[in-house]
Design a protein around this motif. Structure first.
Motif, PDB file in Angstrom:
ATOM      1  N   GLN A 184      81.345   9.504  22.933  1.00 56.55           N
ATOM      2  CA  GLN A 184      80.622  10.747  23.147  1.00 56.55           C
ATOM      3  C   GLN A 184      79.179  10.545  23.553  1.00 56.55           C
ATOM      4  OE1 GLN A 184      81.324  12.915  19.583  1.00 56.55           O
ATOM      5  NE2 GLN A 184      83.026  14.048  20.500  1.00 56.55           N
ATOM      6  N   THR A 185      78.700  11.484  24.341  1.00 53.69           N
ATOM      7  CA  THR A 185      77.307  11.399  24.774  1.00 53.69           C
ATOM      8  C   THR A 185      76.434  12.273  23.882  1.00 53.69           C
ATOM      9  OG1 THR A 185      77.718  13.176  26.340  1.00 53.69           O
ATOM     10  CG2 THR A 185      77.857  10.923  27.172  1.00 53.69           C
ATOM     11  N   LEU A 186      75.164  12.134  24.069  1.00 57.68           N
ATOM     12  CA  LEU A 186      74.188  12.776  23.187  1.00 57.68           C
ATOM     13  C   LEU A 186      74.348  14.291  23.053  1.00 57.68           C
ATOM     14  CD1 LEU A 186      71.973  11.881  21.381  1.00 57.68           C
ATOM     15  CD2 LEU A 186      70.377  12.014  23.267  1.00 57.68           C
ATOM     16  N   PRO A 187      74.473  15.035  24.164  1.00 58.32           N
ATOM     17  CA  PRO A 187      74.577  16.489  24.023  1.00 58.32           C
ATOM     18  C   PRO A 187      75.743  16.918  23.144  1.00 58.32           C
ATOM     19  CG  PRO A 187      74.226  15.907  26.310  1.00 58.32           C
ATOM     20  CD  PRO A 187      74.479  14.638  25.593  1.00 58.32           C
ATOM     21  N   ILE A 188      76.834  16.184  23.219  1.00 59.07           N
ATOM     22  CA  ILE A 188      78.004  16.571  22.433  1.00 59.07           C
ATOM     23  C   ILE A 188      77.715  16.392  20.957  1.00 59.07           C
ATOM     24  CG2 ILE A 188      80.462  16.189  22.110  1.00 59.07           C
ATOM     25  CD1 ILE A 188      79.641  17.074  24.893  1.00 59.07           C
ATOM     26  N   VAL A 189      77.150  15.243  20.633  1.00 62.47           N
ATOM     27  CA  VAL A 189      76.859  14.972  19.221  1.00 62.47           C
ATOM     28  C   VAL A 189      75.876  16.000  18.667  1.00 62.47           C
ATOM     29  CG1 VAL A 189      75.807  13.324  17.645  1.00 62.47           C
ATOM     30  CG2 VAL A 189      77.362  12.527  19.409  1.00 62.47           C
ATOM     31  N   ILE A 190      74.876  16.294  19.455  1.00 63.24           N
ATOM     32  CA  ILE A 190      73.875  17.266  18.979  1.00 63.24           C
ATOM     33  C   ILE A 190      74.489  18.641  18.809  1.00 63.24           C
ATOM     34  CG2 ILE A 190      71.774  18.472  19.592  1.00 63.24           C
ATOM     35  CD1 ILE A 190      70.661  16.030  20.693  1.00 63.24           C
ATOM     36  N   SER A 191      75.347  19.018  19.749  1.00 61.29           N
ATOM     37  CA  SER A 191      75.961  20.330  19.600  1.00 61.29           C
ATOM     38  C   SER A 191      76.781  20.374  18.328  1.00 61.29           C
ATOM     39  CB  SER A 191      76.823  20.660  20.813  1.00 61.29           C
ATOM     40  OG  SER A 191      77.982  19.857  20.813  1.00 61.29           O
ATOM     41  N   GLY A 192      77.360  19.216  17.966  1.00 62.78           N
ATOM     42  CA  GLY A 192      78.088  19.152  16.707  1.00 62.78           C
ATOM     43  C   GLY A 192      77.190  19.472  15.528  1.00 62.78           C
ATOM     44  N   PHE A 193      75.988  18.948  15.543  1.00 63.51           N
ATOM     45  CA  PHE A 193      75.060  19.204  14.447  1.00 63.51           C
ATOM     46  C   PHE A 193      74.722  20.685  14.348  1.00 63.51           C
ATOM     47  CE2 PHE A 193      75.155  15.008  14.062  1.00 63.51           C
ATOM     48  CZ  PHE A 193      74.140  14.211  14.565  1.00 63.51           C
ATOM     49  N   ILE A 194      74.496  21.271  15.521  1.00 62.05           N
ATOM     50  CA  ILE A 194      74.060  22.664  15.517  1.00 62.05           C
ATOM     51  C   ILE A 194      75.140  23.560  14.919  1.00 62.05           C
ATOM     52  CG2 ILE A 194      73.239  24.563  16.930  1.00 62.05           C
ATOM     53  CD1 ILE A 194      72.226  22.551  18.923  1.00 62.05           C
ATOM     54  N   MET A 195      76.389  23.221  15.226  1.00 66.47           N
ATOM     55  CA  MET A 195      77.489  24.025  14.723  1.00 66.47           C
ATOM     56  C   MET A 195      77.674  23.845  13.214  1.00 66.47           C
ATOM     57  SD  MET A 195      78.296  25.076  17.672  1.00 66.47           S
ATOM     58  CE  MET A 195      79.154  24.877  19.211  1.00 66.47           C
ATOM     59  N   ASP A 196      77.254  22.697  12.741  1.00 60.23           N
ATOM     60  CA  ASP A 196      77.464  22.393  11.337  1.00 60.23           C
ATOM     61  C   ASP A 196      76.419  23.130  10.504  1.00 60.23           C
ATOM     62  OD1 ASP A 196      77.726  21.342   8.847  1.00 60.23           O
ATOM     63  OD2 ASP A 196      77.715  19.247   9.473  1.00 60.23           O
ATOM     64  N   PHE A 197      76.860  24.087   9.719  1.00 55.52           N
ATOM     65  CA  PHE A 197      75.922  24.928   8.978  1.00 55.52           C
ATOM     66  C   PHE A 197      75.123  24.200   7.931  1.00 55.52           C
ATOM     67  CE2 PHE A 197      76.408  28.954  10.721  1.00 55.52           C
ATOM     68  CZ  PHE A 197      77.731  29.148  11.076  1.00 55.52           C
ATOM     69  N   THR A 198      75.664  23.099   7.483  1.00 50.46           N
ATOM     70  CA  THR A 198      74.968  22.446   6.380  1.00 50.46           C
ATOM     71  C   THR A 198      73.891  21.481   6.858  1.00 50.46           C
ATOM     72  OG1 THR A 198      76.560  20.663   6.338  1.00 50.46           O
ATOM     73  CG2 THR A 198      77.041  22.595   4.981  1.00 50.46           C
ATOM     74  N   THR A 199      73.736  21.354   8.153  1.00 53.17           N
ATOM     75  CA  THR A 199      72.738  20.414   8.667  1.00 53.17           C
ATOM     76  C   THR A 199      71.332  20.896   8.353  1.00 53.17           C
ATOM     77  OG1 THR A 199      74.231  19.959  10.480  1.00 53.17           O
ATOM     78  CG2 THR A 199      71.961  19.223  10.727  1.00 53.17           C
ATOM     79  N   SER A 200      70.482  19.973   8.042  1.00 52.74           N
ATOM     80  CA  SER A 200      69.104  20.359   7.785  1.00 52.74           C
ATOM     81  C   SER A 200      68.411  20.610   9.116  1.00 52.74           C
ATOM     82  CB  SER A 200      68.371  19.252   7.023  1.00 52.74           C
ATOM     83  OG  SER A 200      68.047  18.210   7.901  1.00 52.74           O
ATOM     84  N   PHE A 201      67.583  21.622   9.147  1.00 50.49           N
ATOM     85  CA  PHE A 201      66.917  22.002  10.389  1.00 50.49           C
ATOM     86  C   PHE A 201      66.004  20.906  10.909  1.00 50.49           C
ATOM     87  CE2 PHE A 201      68.595  26.070  10.572  1.00 50.49           C
ATOM     88  CZ  PHE A 201      68.528  26.689   9.337  1.00 50.49           C
ATOM     89  N   SER A 202      65.295  20.300   9.992  1.00 55.06           N
ATOM     90  CA  SER A 202      64.346  19.276  10.448  1.00 55.06           C
ATOM     91  C   SER A 202      65.077  18.128  11.104  1.00 55.06           C
ATOM     92  CB  SER A 202      63.488  18.788   9.282  1.00 55.06           C
ATOM     93  OG  SER A 202      64.331  18.464   8.201  1.00 55.06           O
ATOM     94  N   PHE A 203      66.235  17.792  10.580  1.00 55.93           N
ATOM     95  CA  PHE A 203      67.012  16.714  11.168  1.00 55.93           C
ATOM     96  C   PHE A 203      67.462  17.079  12.569  1.00 55.93           C
ATOM     97  CE2 PHE A 203      69.518  12.999  11.148  1.00 55.93           C
ATOM     98  CZ  PHE A 203      70.653  13.298  11.852  1.00 55.93           C
ATOM     99  N   VAL A 204      67.980  18.287  12.735  1.00 57.30           N
ATOM    100  CA  VAL A 204      68.458  18.712  14.048  1.00 57.30           C
ATOM    101  C   VAL A 204      67.330  18.695  15.060  1.00 57.30           C
ATOM    102  CG1 VAL A 204      69.349  20.668  15.327  1.00 57.30           C
ATOM    103  CG2 VAL A 204      70.362  20.059  13.157  1.00 57.30           C
ATOM    104  N   ASN A 205      66.164  19.172  14.627  1.00 56.05           N
ATOM    105  CA  ASN A 205      65.030  19.160  15.538  1.00 56.05           C
ATOM    106  C   ASN A 205      64.646  17.747  15.935  1.00 56.05           C
ATOM    107  OD1 ASN A 205      64.258  21.899  16.070  1.00 56.05           O
ATOM    108  ND2 ASN A 205      63.776  22.072  13.896  1.00 56.05           N
ATOM    109  N   ALA A 206      64.749  16.834  14.954  1.00 50.54           N
ATOM    110  CA  ALA A 206      64.425  15.443  15.281  1.00 50.54           C
ATOM    111  C   ALA A 206      65.408  14.910  16.314  1.00 50.54           C
ATOM    112  CB  ALA A 206      64.450  14.604  14.011  1.00 50.54           C
ATOM    113  N   ALA A 207      66.694  15.231  16.118  1.00 48.61           N
ATOM    114  CA  ALA A 207      67.693  14.792  17.095  1.00 48.61           C
ATOM    115  C   ALA A 207      67.369  15.360  18.471  1.00 48.61           C
ATOM    116  CB  ALA A 207      69.082  15.231  16.638  1.00 48.61           C
ATOM    117  N   GLY A 208      66.944  16.624  18.474  1.00 47.48           N
ATOM    118  CA  GLY A 208      66.583  17.244  19.730  1.00 47.48           C
ATOM    119  C   GLY A 208      65.438  16.521  20.408  1.00 47.48           C
ATOM    120  N   VAL A 209      64.460  16.108  19.607  1.00 49.67           N
ATOM    121  CA  VAL A 209      63.316  15.405  20.191  1.00 49.67           C
ATOM    122  C   VAL A 209      63.761  14.103  20.837  1.00 49.67           C
ATOM    123  CG1 VAL A 209      61.195  14.176  19.644  1.00 49.67           C
ATOM    124  CG2 VAL A 209      61.602  16.417  18.674  1.00 49.67           C
TER     125      VAL A 209
END
Lengths: 297, 309, 352
Positions: free
Chosen positions: B256-281
């Motif tokens: 899998q490539t990066l966008p797919i993995v990140i989209s997985g995080f976004i869908m996952d409700f239990t993910t911490s916001f700060s972590f997702v933002n870091a992944a985005g960066v």
């Protein structure tokens, strides 16, 4: 006679064939074949839950699509979305181009920043704005509350009236740079002499824009409008990340419909038919924009 | 002899003020959201969930990024999931370990696509722009026409073909797919730029003894650097950002490539916001860096095309 | 060694015919000039000889070899362009060396040839520079260097002096002429400037509308133009053309303007008479005297141009020695030698 043979097999022809072959080969396999196969699928009743039975149904799928009321909802949503996105993107692009075309210190730095939204992956774009729109912790709520424009936090993406516009906002943010770039490039080609002549004739800033800049921008604007329309009409990524077609059917666009039909309902036949309707519409729209607006602008 | 009259001050000040105002608005609009993304990524979960939000991270920390880079070493279980941020219970998604590998996948695919794209488009663009051959118009229109049909429509047939070839989860299949979607635009850019190169240079080269390869090598390529950079950047960016095809054609975590993995995080409700933002960066750094560094070349590279309409 | 034979050479663009069944044989070592206005097909013909344009019909041969379908890089011709076409990313030295490098010539030999060419063209001091740093004249010399370094048997030139200013053009013209004498190669030179054609050519092919109007030495083309087009194209100021008719008795008449002709023409035939501005002198025996009123005097220093109105309201331009003093409004008398008149049929424009 000999000339005709040369035309077919001479040095130029052979070289061109060799040079063009790799591209054509790749496109044939990866693009042409799926396009044709997809069309073939749209003419059959193919549902993945019963993969062995695939009767030929001619254009039945297409008729079924036109009968499906979800289709018309999707058309409405897509129209609103596309019109808003294209209009605002183009408007902002022109304003930005006007700004960046001026000579002032720091201009270079601004131009370097211009491409940041364009380079942002659509997934990150969706994530970013979703975070800003967040109902509990989002920046939008905080800012608007501070400015006194709202009384308490709202669930932005959950508001059916605003959903399309909010998604459009994210799309506009990402697309504006490329449009602005195309317009800047067109502006730079306008000869200085025209402006000088206009100044001598007594034209003020606004008049110069109306009489010199606008007419010269037509081909650039044309390109931008067509390109933006083609892109916006088939936007998918943002919808998947941000709202998944909801709430209700507030952001249920044609792309989303195709996705749902193909990947969730597993009805490949009708899904393909929808795709072809979308493709044809895009093509016709682009042609129409070129034809009609090209004369008036 | 009269002294040259000084230009009145007022309009100059007005212009300066307006320019400054609009420039500020522009910077805010373009860079603001990204700045907020970065700021969020440097905050802990507690800080990020504060109301009203912290504009600037009170104690900028790279803890989130650290979590990403060490995620592979940890096995995230229900018990230690909360270890992302012990103080307030920051949650790491179970797929956190996939982030780095997917980064490499995206990078690999991106570079391959950019390089191969250039090889394919340059030769084809040269032929179409310079050689008057039978079927020249038809080739160009066909190439451009492949982009009319939306990607969604192509996904299923492509998926079937690739699956039948046993190439699901193959990065190579992804590269070839991305080539097909980027080549039309890069060919367009290159053709426009090539047409701006004086024809006499081509003639001189042919007379001097260059065949077509020679003309391409000695005349067109050396003079097309901006367009080549623009094409490279576009190909890499598109490949890096692409989502739909990657979603369908890669199904296991290794591919899998990066966008797919990140989209997985976004869908996952239990993910911490700060972590997702870091992944985005992390996802945003390579493309933005490329775009900013090559910006001048990109502008010149697009110039020839837009002017001709 | 390098005879160029064009047989029924034709170029079509869709339905337009740019070059129409051209027959032209250029002898070895000849300096051939293709002269004509823009759009006459001269550049297209040159490009066909070079191989830069596909030949739609007919045959092209160099000596015995048919080269109609040979691509340009295999034809062994050298070419100089109006825009110079120097490779901007290469130095002058690299520009000149380029054709030899492509042929795999050994390095030492390349150096020798480049130095020799540079010396001959007096650009040796510029070898390390880039084209952008040079003036127009210097650039054209580099272009010539690139062409002569191959010692080709065929030299093609497409209006090479048109982008240079007037004084430079004169010195470059003599340079080209000297090059031709030194190299003994076949030169094909395209221009719209009749002065260039006259001074440089062994033979001139005057072209119009894709067809050769006249093919002959400069002297012949000037003194015996085949039609009114050729007559008016060569000569500066251009030849005076007067429309009228033949009268019984062997004169040309237009209203009150009447001069005897040296050629016998049946009475009543519609004619165009040609008088070169320099073919006038002081009135004298054997000459027809014309009295005309001076309208405009343009002194040039070495000579004077007079615009006069002859009887019959015929406007004429005359070139007279500077000693002739004439003032506007004055009536002067000058003599015309009937043998030096050119008579053309009015309809066909062909010389009689």
């Amino acid at each position: 006679m000999l000339a005709a043979l040369n035309r077919r097999f001479g040095y130029d022809e052979r070289s061109a064939a060799l040079l063009v072959f790799p591209v054509v080969a790749v496109l044939l396999v990866v693009a042409a074949f799926p396009i044709l196969y997809s069309f073939w699928v749209s003419l059959h009743d193919i549902v993945l839950t019963r993969p062995l039975r695939r009767p030929f149904v001619g254009f039945d799928n297409y008729l079924r699509v036109f009968d499906d009321e979800r289709f018309w909802v999707a058309v409405a949503r897509t129209t609103v979305y596309t019109v808003v996105t294209v209009a605002v993107t183009t408007l902002l692009a022109v304003l930005v181009a006007l700004l960046l075309n001026e000579n002032f210190p720091g201009n270079r730095l601004l131009q370097a920043l211009l491409l940041v939204p364009w380079a942002t992956p659509s997934v990150v774009n969706g994530l970013m704005w979703k975070w800003i729109y967040d109902p509990t912790y989002g920046l939008l709520n905080a800012v608007l509350l501070k400015l006194g424009l709202i009384e308490r936090y709202r669930v932005w993406l959950g508001d059916p009236d605003l959903t399309l516009l909010l998604i459009a906002n994210a799309a506009i943010w990402k697309q504006m740079p490329l449009a602005a770039l195309l317009i800047i490039v067109t502006m730079k080609a306008i000869p200085d002499d025209l402006y000088r002549a206009a100044k001598v004739d007594g034209a003020g800033v606004v008049q110069r824009f109306v009489h010199v800049t606008s007419p010269a921008l037509r081909p650039g604007l044309m390109l931008v409008l067509v390109y933006e329309t083609m892109i916006s009409i088939r936007h998918f990524d943002l919808f998947l990340i941000m709202t998944q077609g909801g709430p209700g059917d507030a952001s249920f666009t044609l792309s989303w419909l195709i996705y749902v039909e193909t990947f969730r309902s597993l009805r490949f036949g009708t899904g393909a038919a929808m795709s072809y309707i979308l493709a044809t519409t895009t093509f016709v729209l682009s042609w129409a924009v070129i034809r009609f607006l090209g004369k008036r602008l | 002899m009269q002294a040259t009259p000084r230009r009145p001050i007022a309009p100059r000040v007005l212009r300066g003020a307006l320019l400054f105002c609009f420039s500020a608005l522009f910077v805010l609009y373009v860079a603001g959201p990204v700045a907020w993304l970065v700021s969020s990524s440097l905050q802990s979960e507690a800080q990020i969930t504060a109301v009203p939000p912290n504009w600037l991270p009170p104690l900028a920390s790279l803890a989130n990024f650290e979590a990403i880079f060490t995620a592979a070493d940890r096995q995230v279980t229900y018990e230690n999931r909360r270890q992302g941020d012990a103080a307030t219970g920051g949650f790491l998604p179970s797929g956190a370990a996939n982030l780095l590998p997917s980064l490499w996948n995206s990078l690999t695919v991106g570079i391959w696509v950019a390089v191969l794209n250039l090889l394919l488009s340059v030769t084809a663009a040269y032929a179409i722009a310079v050689i008057d051959f039978r079927g020249r118009r038809a080739t160009l229109y066909t190439v451009l026409a492949t982009r009319v049909v939306p990607d969604i429509a192509l996904v299923v047939p492509l998926f079937l073909v690739i699956r039948n070839l046993g190439l699901i989860n193959s990065l190579g299949a992804l590269v070839v797919t991305y080539l097909a979607i980027t080549v039309p635009f890069t060919i367009f850019i290159l053709i426009s730029y090539f047409e701006g190169i004086p024809r006499d240079l081509y003639r001189a080269a042919r007379i001097d003894g260059c065949g077509h390869w020679g003309a391409l090598r000695h005349v067109y390529l050396p003079l097309s650097l901006p367009a080549l950079v623009a094409a490279l950047t576009f190909a890499f960016l598109t490949s890096w950002n692409e989502f739909v095809f990657a979603l369908v054609l890669t199904q296991n975590v290794q591919a899998q490539t990066l966008p797919i993995v990140i989209s997985g995080f976004i869908m996952d409700f239990t993910t911490s916001f700060s972590f997702v933002n870091a992944a985005g960066v992390i996802a945003i750094i390579p493309p933005v860096l490329m775009a900013v560094v090559f910006q001048r070349y990109i502008v010149s590279g697009l110039t020839a095309g837009a002017v001709k309409g | 060694m390098a005879r160029i034979i064009c047989e029924q050479l034709t170029k079509r663009y869709g339905t337009t015919v740019a070059v129409d069944a051209l027959d032209l044989t250029i002898a070895h070592g000849e300096f051939m000039v293709l002269l004509g206005p823009s759009g006459c097909g001269k550049t297209t013909t040159l490009n066909m000889i070079a191989g830069l344009e596909e030949i739609s019909g007919g045959r092209l041969s160099f000596d015995e070899t048919d080269v109609t379908f040979t691509p340009p890089h295999k034809r062994e011709v050298a070419m100089v362009f109006q825009s110079y076409a120097l490779y901007p990313n290469k130095t002058v030295r690299e520009n000149i060396a380029f054709p030899l490098r492509l042929r795999g010539t050994p390095h030492a030999e390349i150096e020798r040839a480049v130095e020799a060419a540079a010396a001959q063209l007096e650009i040796a001091h510029l070898l390390h520079r880039r084209p952008q740093e040079l003036s127009g004249g210097q650039r054209q010399r580099v272009a010539l260097g690139r062409a002569i370094v191959r010692q080709p048997s065929v030299f093609l030139m497409d209006e090479p002096l048109s982008n240079l200013d007037a004084t430079l053009r004169l010195s470059m013209r003599s340079l080209i002429k000297r090059l031709h004498h030194g190299l003994r190669a076949t030169f094909v030179y395209v221009t719209h400037d009749q002065a260039e054609a006259m001074t440089l050519a062994d033979r001139i092919a005057v072209m119009r509308g894709g067809l050769i109007q006249q093919l002959d030495t400069p002297d012949a083309v000037y003194s015996h133009p085949a039609n009114t087009f050729v007559a008016s194209f060569l000569g500066s100021p251009p030849i005076n053309l007067i429309e009228g008719a033949a009268e019984s008795g062997g004169s040309f008449a237009r209203g009150a303007f009447c001069v005897p002709m040296a050629v016998a023409v049946e009475a009543g035939r519609a004619l165009t008479l040609g008088l070169r501005p320099e073919d006038v002198s002081a009135p004298g025996p054997g000459l027809t005297t014309i009295e005309a009123r001076v309208e405009l005097v343009s002194p040039l220093g070495s000579e004077t141009h007079l615009e006069v109105l002859a009887p019959g309201d015929v406007p004429l331009t005359l070139r007279v020695p500077k000693e002739w003093r004439a003032q506007e409004g004055e009536v002067i008398a000058f003599g015309i030698d009937p043998a030096r008149l050119h008579v053309f049929d009015r309809a066909t424009e062909v010389r009689l």
